[in-house]
Design an enzyme around this catalytic site. Sequence first.
Site, PDB file in Angstrom:
ATOM      1  N   LYS A 159       0.839  -1.206   0.000  1.00  0.00           N
ATOM      2  CA  LYS A 159       0.000   0.000   0.000  1.00  0.00           C
ATOM      3  C   LYS A 159       0.873   1.255   0.000  1.00  0.00           C
ATOM      4  O   LYS A 159       0.559   2.236  -0.678  1.00  0.00           O
ATOM      5  CB  LYS A 159      -0.951  -0.033   1.206  1.00  0.00           C
ATOM      6  N   GLN A 177      -5.134  -2.133   9.208  1.00  0.00           N
ATOM      7  CA  GLN A 177      -4.952  -3.443   8.587  1.00  0.00           C
ATOM      8  C   GLN A 177      -5.557  -4.549   9.445  1.00  0.00           C
ATOM      9  O   GLN A 177      -5.308  -4.615  10.643  1.00  0.00           O
ATOM     10  CB  GLN A 177      -3.442  -3.690   8.366  1.00  0.00           C
ATOM     11  N   ASP A 181     -11.540   1.935   3.279  1.00  0.00           N
ATOM     12  CA  ASP A 181     -11.827   0.506   3.102  1.00  0.00           C
ATOM     13  C   ASP A 181     -13.289   0.249   2.736  1.00  0.00           C
ATOM     14  O   ASP A 181     -13.628  -0.827   2.247  1.00  0.00           O
ATOM     15  CB  ASP A 181     -11.551  -0.245   4.420  1.00  0.00           C
TER      16      ASP A 181
HETATM   17  N1  GUN Z   1      -6.997  -7.498   5.430  1.00  0.00           N
HETATM   18  C1  GUN Z   1      -7.234  -8.228   4.316  1.00  0.00           C
HETATM   19  N2  GUN Z   1      -7.831  -7.478   3.382  1.00  0.00           N
HETATM   20  C2  GUN Z   1      -7.981  -6.254   3.909  1.00  0.00           C
HETATM   21  C3  GUN Z   1      -8.541  -5.027   3.415  1.00  0.00           C
HETATM   22  O1  GUN Z   1      -9.043  -4.928   2.287  1.00  0.00           O
HETATM   23  N3  GUN Z   1      -8.487  -3.971   4.274  1.00  0.00           N
HETATM   24  C4  GUN Z   1      -7.964  -4.060   5.520  1.00  0.00           C
HETATM   25  N4  GUN Z   1      -7.982  -2.981   6.286  1.00  0.00           N
HETATM   26  N5  GUN Z   1      -7.455  -5.176   6.007  1.00  0.00           N
HETATM   27  C5  GUN Z   1      -7.461  -6.262   5.200  1.00  0.00           C
END
Ligand code: GUN
Length: 283
Positions: free
Chosen positions: A51, A95, A118
């Site tokens: 990211k 996350q 998200d």
């Molecule tokens: N963990 C796995 N996929 C995601 C996601 O799309 N967003 C977040 N915040 N955590 C994740």
Amino acid sequence: MIISGKELSTRLKAEMAEQVAAFPEKYGRVPHLVVILVGDDPASVSYVTGKAKASEVVGIRNTTIRRPESITEEDLLSLIRQLNGDDTVDGILVQLPLPKHISEAKVIETISREKDVDGFHPLNVAALWQKQPCTVACTPKGIIKLLKAAGVTIQGKRAVVVGRSNIVGLPVSKLLLDENATVTIAHSRTTGLAELTRQAEILVVAIGRPKFITGDMVSEGTVVIDVGVNRDPQTGRLCGDVDFAAVEPKASVITPVPGGVGPMTICCLMENTIECFLRRQSR
Ligand code: GUN
């Protein structure tokens, strides 16, 4: 045809980079995404790094905040509240998964809806199911973009989604419905799963089990989207929820792992961050 999410996301990120390059003159700054990582799970570390790298390519300011596994729920919530009130922050992402002593639901609802890149906040989820403007979760959004870029007609198709998670299965089912597919949601307790998946014209698999979909579960000409990111227990290598070698010869279109859905998720996170930034500018 193997559809490369990597290629498509590279193209889309280049377009976003051009768009963002005009922001300092137009708005006085670039979008700012804050990513919070609790603990040091290797998969999560790798996602968060991805990211940050994508943010750099697009020209988005990225701050990654790391906290130890031992952080209390209250300390995490107060960090989020502080970022909610920080006018220089446009997007907040925590996350997942989080340590067991922290409620994911509480964390998600504490993030300001306006900064929820998200699309996990209950108000964004509700808006999605009511066809109201909202931030759409990154992986489902990326899947629809991949299908469209591959020239797949969704309207009128029988789509089967294997998996019913809040992050992928449920929202991608709603997006496919909105594209006028006929959607069936299957899961680990579905009986006669193979019979069902064989009827799919579009098969989206997000069940989190390595090579769960075998060759006999897919019909000739099916479009197969593999959301899984697993370790192959035999080889230790990255693999999807679909047995790629067995299914690829039958599929008309299939996404690889890695290089399929994953890069699209990150690409859509960049898009969502820009959208949150622009919405805040126009307030
Ligand atoms: N963990 C796995 N996929 C995601 C996601 O799309 N967003 C977040 N915040 N955590 C994740």
